[in-house]
Design a protein around this motif. Sequence first.
Motif, PDB file in Angstrom:
ATOM      1  N   ALA A 233      45.698 -38.086  -8.346  1.00 45.35           N
ATOM      2  CA  ALA A 233      46.752 -37.445  -9.131  1.00 45.35           C
ATOM      3  C   ALA A 233      46.882 -36.002  -8.680  1.00 45.35           C
ATOM      4  N   PRO A 234      48.041 -35.375  -8.913  1.00 47.75           N
ATOM      5  CA  PRO A 234      48.186 -33.955  -8.549  1.00 47.75           C
ATOM      6  C   PRO A 234      47.376 -33.077  -9.492  1.00 47.75           C
ATOM      7  N   GLY A 235      46.917 -31.951  -8.975  1.00 49.91           N
ATOM      8  CA  GLY A 235      46.177 -31.032  -9.830  1.00 49.91           C
ATOM      9  C   GLY A 235      45.417 -29.991  -9.047  1.00 49.91           C
ATOM     10  N   GLY A 250      41.268 -25.004  -5.165  1.00 49.69           N
ATOM     11  CA  GLY A 250      42.372 -25.485  -4.339  1.00 49.69           C
ATOM     12  C   GLY A 250      43.277 -26.402  -5.134  1.00 49.69           C
ATOM     13  N   THR A 251      44.372 -26.792  -4.536  1.00 42.90           N
ATOM     14  CA  THR A 251      45.333 -27.672  -5.206  1.00 42.90           C
ATOM     15  C   THR A 251      45.766 -28.767  -4.251  1.00 42.90           C
ATOM     16  N   SER A 252      46.164 -29.908  -4.811  1.00 46.98           N
ATOM     17  CA  SER A 252      46.585 -31.028  -3.972  1.00 46.98           C
ATOM     18  C   SER A 252      47.444 -31.985  -4.787  1.00 46.98           C
ATOM     19  N   GLY A 253      48.291 -32.732  -4.106  1.00 46.12           N
ATOM     20  CA  GLY A 253      49.051 -33.785  -4.747  1.00 46.12           C
ATOM     21  C   GLY A 253      48.219 -35.028  -5.000  1.00 46.12           C
ATOM     22  N   ASP A 254      47.052 -35.128  -4.350  1.00 44.31           N
ATOM     23  CA  ASP A 254      46.120 -36.237  -4.554  1.00 44.31           C
ATOM     24  C   ASP A 254      44.711 -35.654  -4.545  1.00 44.31           C
ATOM     25  N   LEU A 255      44.158 -35.424  -5.729  1.00 44.23           N
ATOM     26  CA  LEU A 255      42.896 -34.707  -5.850  1.00 44.23           C
ATOM     27  C   LEU A 255      41.764 -35.411  -5.109  1.00 44.23           C
ATOM     28  N   ARG A 256      41.617 -36.717  -5.305  1.00 42.05           N
ATOM     29  CA  ARG A 256      40.478 -37.406  -4.717  1.00 42.05           C
ATOM     30  C   ARG A 256      40.543 -37.406  -3.193  1.00 42.05           C
ATOM     31  N   THR A 257      41.713 -37.723  -2.654  1.00 43.52           N
ATOM     32  CA  THR A 257      41.848 -37.762  -1.202  1.00 43.52           C
ATOM     33  C   THR A 257      41.598 -36.386  -0.589  1.00 43.52           C
ATOM     34  N   ARG A 258      42.113 -35.332  -1.219  1.00 44.02           N
ATOM     35  CA  ARG A 258      41.935 -33.986  -0.661  1.00 44.02           C
ATOM     36  C   ARG A 258      40.479 -33.566  -0.696  1.00 44.02           C
ATOM     37  N   THR A 288      51.077 -32.090 -14.188  1.00 44.80           N
ATOM     38  CA  THR A 288      52.214 -33.010 -14.198  1.00 44.80           C
ATOM     39  C   THR A 288      53.136 -32.816 -13.004  1.00 44.80           C
ATOM     40  N   THR A 289      53.196 -31.589 -12.471  1.00 43.32           N
ATOM     41  CA  THR A 289      54.090 -31.308 -11.348  1.00 43.32           C
ATOM     42  C   THR A 289      53.356 -30.466 -10.309  1.00 43.32           C
ATOM     43  N   ALA A 290      53.912 -30.432  -9.106  1.00 46.69           N
ATOM     44  CA  ALA A 290      53.310 -29.642  -8.038  1.00 46.69           C
ATOM     45  C   ALA A 290      53.368 -28.146  -8.343  1.00 46.69           C
ATOM     46  N   LEU A 291      54.479 -27.692  -8.954  1.00 50.46           N
ATOM     47  CA  LEU A 291      54.594 -26.275  -9.293  1.00 50.46           C
ATOM     48  C   LEU A 291      53.537 -25.880 -10.318  1.00 50.46           C
ATOM     49  N   GLU A 292      53.308 -26.708 -11.312  1.00 50.89           N
ATOM     50  CA  GLU A 292      52.273 -26.408 -12.294  1.00 50.89           C
ATOM     51  C   GLU A 292      50.907 -26.306 -11.620  1.00 50.89           C
ATOM     52  N   GLU A 477      60.867 -35.364  -9.323  1.00 49.71           N
ATOM     53  CA  GLU A 477      59.595 -35.407  -8.618  1.00 49.71           C
ATOM     54  C   GLU A 477      59.627 -36.539  -7.596  1.00 49.71           C
ATOM     55  N   ARG A 478      58.550 -36.700  -6.844  1.00 49.95           N
ATOM     56  CA  ARG A 478      58.520 -37.715  -5.795  1.00 49.95           C
ATOM     57  C   ARG A 478      58.625 -39.135  -6.345  1.00 49.95           C
ATOM     58  N   ASP A 479      58.156 -39.323  -7.581  1.00 50.88           N
ATOM     59  CA  ASP A 479      58.217 -40.660  -8.166  1.00 50.88           C
ATOM     60  C   ASP A 479      59.566 -40.955  -8.811  1.00 50.88           C
ATOM     61  N   GLY A 480      60.522 -40.027  -8.675  1.00 55.31           N
ATOM     62  CA  GLY A 480      61.858 -40.246  -9.200  1.00 55.31           C
ATOM     63  C   GLY A 480      62.083 -39.739 -10.605  1.00 55.31           C
ATOM     64  N   ARG A 481      61.016 -39.361 -11.310  1.00 54.74           N
ATOM     65  CA  ARG A 481      61.169 -38.841 -12.665  1.00 54.74           C
ATOM     66  C   ARG A 481      61.492 -37.347 -12.618  1.00 54.74           C
ATOM     67  N   TRP A 482      62.041 -36.849 -13.723  1.00 58.73           N
ATOM     68  CA  TRP A 482      62.433 -35.447 -13.790  1.00 58.73           C
ATOM     69  C   TRP A 482      61.252 -34.592 -14.249  1.00 58.73           C
ATOM     70  N   GLY A 483      60.885 -33.625 -13.417  1.00 55.41           N
ATOM     71  CA  GLY A 483      59.892 -32.644 -13.816  1.00 55.41           C
ATOM     72  C   GLY A 483      60.598 -31.427 -14.404  1.00 55.41           C
ATOM     73  N   VAL A 484      60.147 -30.985 -15.570  1.00 54.80           N
ATOM     74  CA  VAL A 484      60.807 -29.902 -16.293  1.00 54.80           C
ATOM     75  C   VAL A 484      59.846 -28.736 -16.455  1.00 54.80           C
ATOM     76  N   HIS A 485      60.361 -27.510 -16.266  1.00 52.60           N
ATOM     77  CA  HIS A 485      59.545 -26.307 -16.405  1.00 52.60           C
ATOM     78  C   HIS A 485      60.232 -25.317 -17.334  1.00 52.60           C
TER      79      HIS A 485
END
Length: 595
Positions: A233-235, A250-258, A288-292, A477-485
């Motif tokens: 997950a991102p975080g 650090g930050t990543s879109g996929d915590l475990r892989t990074r 929830t989002t890459a910007l966050e 977002e990449r999954d097609g859902r709307w990310g709101v800030h």
Amino acid sequence: MSATTGEDVRATRWETQRGFDELGRPLRDLTFCVVDLETTGGSAAGGSMITEIGAVKVRGGEVLGEFQTLVNPHTAIPPFIAVLTGITDSMVARAPSIEAVLPDFLDFARGCVLVAHNAPFDVGFLRHFAEQHAYAWPRFEVVDTALLARRVITRDDAPNCKLSSLARVFGSATTPDHRALTDARATVDVLHGLIGRLGGLGVHTLEELQSFSTRVSTAQRRKRHLAEALPHAPGVYLFRGPKEEVLYVGTSGDLRTRVRSYFTASETRSRMGEMVGLAERVDYVTCTTALEAEIRELRLIAEHTPRYNRRSRRPHRVHWLKVTQEPWPRLSLVRAVRDDDATYLGPFRSRRTAETVRTALHETFPIRQCSGRLPAVGRGSACALAEMGRCLSPCDSSADADAYAALVTELRTCVTGSIDPVVATLTTRMSALAADERYEEAALQRDRLATVVRSVARYQRLRAVAACPELVAARRERDGRWGVHVVRHGRLAAAGVIPAGAHAGDWVQGLQASAETVLPGPGPLPAATAEETALIARWLESDGVRLVHLDGAWTWPLDGAARHLAQHDAVDASKRSVVPFDERRSLAPVHQPAR
């Protein structure tokens, strides 16, 4: 005979990647297709042809099948190649051609990890002819036993990493003889020998095998279990040391892989290897989002000042230029912004940059450069700058108060609006110096001008976002859902993703109601660090962003510094997504994002 379709390839790639993420893809569970080719010599691009293909399919040490065929090259085999391989023109005269053989081999190898000794040679030939005859090439993952051997085998083991030498090292039951199937069988034994030796170094998965390097210590690999509890997950992730101190954020879109990558050769930074050696635990915060995630990373770095993070550790250690409020105002270099209605420019990460900008402004606006306060009626003597015409000289009462005040007003306008006077002054001087062939001095003026443009444009961007009491924006977002800030005074106050089936308007209102309360910063200062507000501004300017709600006005000046950015090669445009402004930009809100 059949060819793999594009849809089959995509399905295979998805299933393979999903298995890796969830299961870790241990080597013992993978099926390898070990392949070897004999050719007419040279390269495929140079016109050489395949004369024999041999392959062995193995899994968990068990041979599942073998593939062998001669191939008619439709060209004469050079004599020295015939002597080396024992394959003659008469042997291949009635053999099938490569376009008939290749589909059968691809079916045999489908779903396997390709293995070869000097893999770029063998795989390169196969892929070349697949493309030549319009056969879809499966996205094979490839292991090169020669490359692995060079990282594992020492001169005490073998004089070189040739297949024949490695076969002796690992006691292969098959002696290589430059025939495809024989050499493939020997390569199987070499592969198993290398896997056995690497297993003692903590290499147990395909990823670890592919990325193995002697730069990664055994102790470093043994810590890969620190990533196992992290989600896909991102975080933000935090490496902690033996005293619970934060070593790195650090930050990543996929915590475990990074985080897993820190324990393989994909991480090549020496200081990161040192950090991993000290790490005892990895904490994480899902976002929830890459910007966050990016903003949480900045805040955590500022909070913990990790020793292995080089950037963003002390965001408040910056410099500002202040147009002072006194009878004879001046440009003062200060470390903080006060809520005193003065005009500020910044922030600057270094004192040197701030002084460069101040020098450029002084060249355009000849206000006093001396420090200290002056009385309304000067009683001193003129300084050297006054004698050179670079200061209106308020210190000796020769300056006209109204003219000086008008000049200061122009300076303030330059900071908050148009910088055309600075651009004109420095451009004129740069051209004059270049005409006199004083190119080094002209280059200095050019760089000084670029620094001013960049600094003022950045300040105007931050000031515009910080001036908004509340700004709500959304992007898919990449999954097609709307990310709101939700952004308040330049600080991220809330972030979320609209759930499937939810009413967008009601959900956004709920996010606004639960958002952090943010008070405005002093003067033009945002309520967050300048780096955080800059991240938000860049996101707001990116493609696909839709404004949902705007309290106040988000505007940039018509003739602001942003319109000069593209004119200076010294500006690194890749670090900014500033759109050239041909007119005043006022963004009207869109009341509800699409669902």
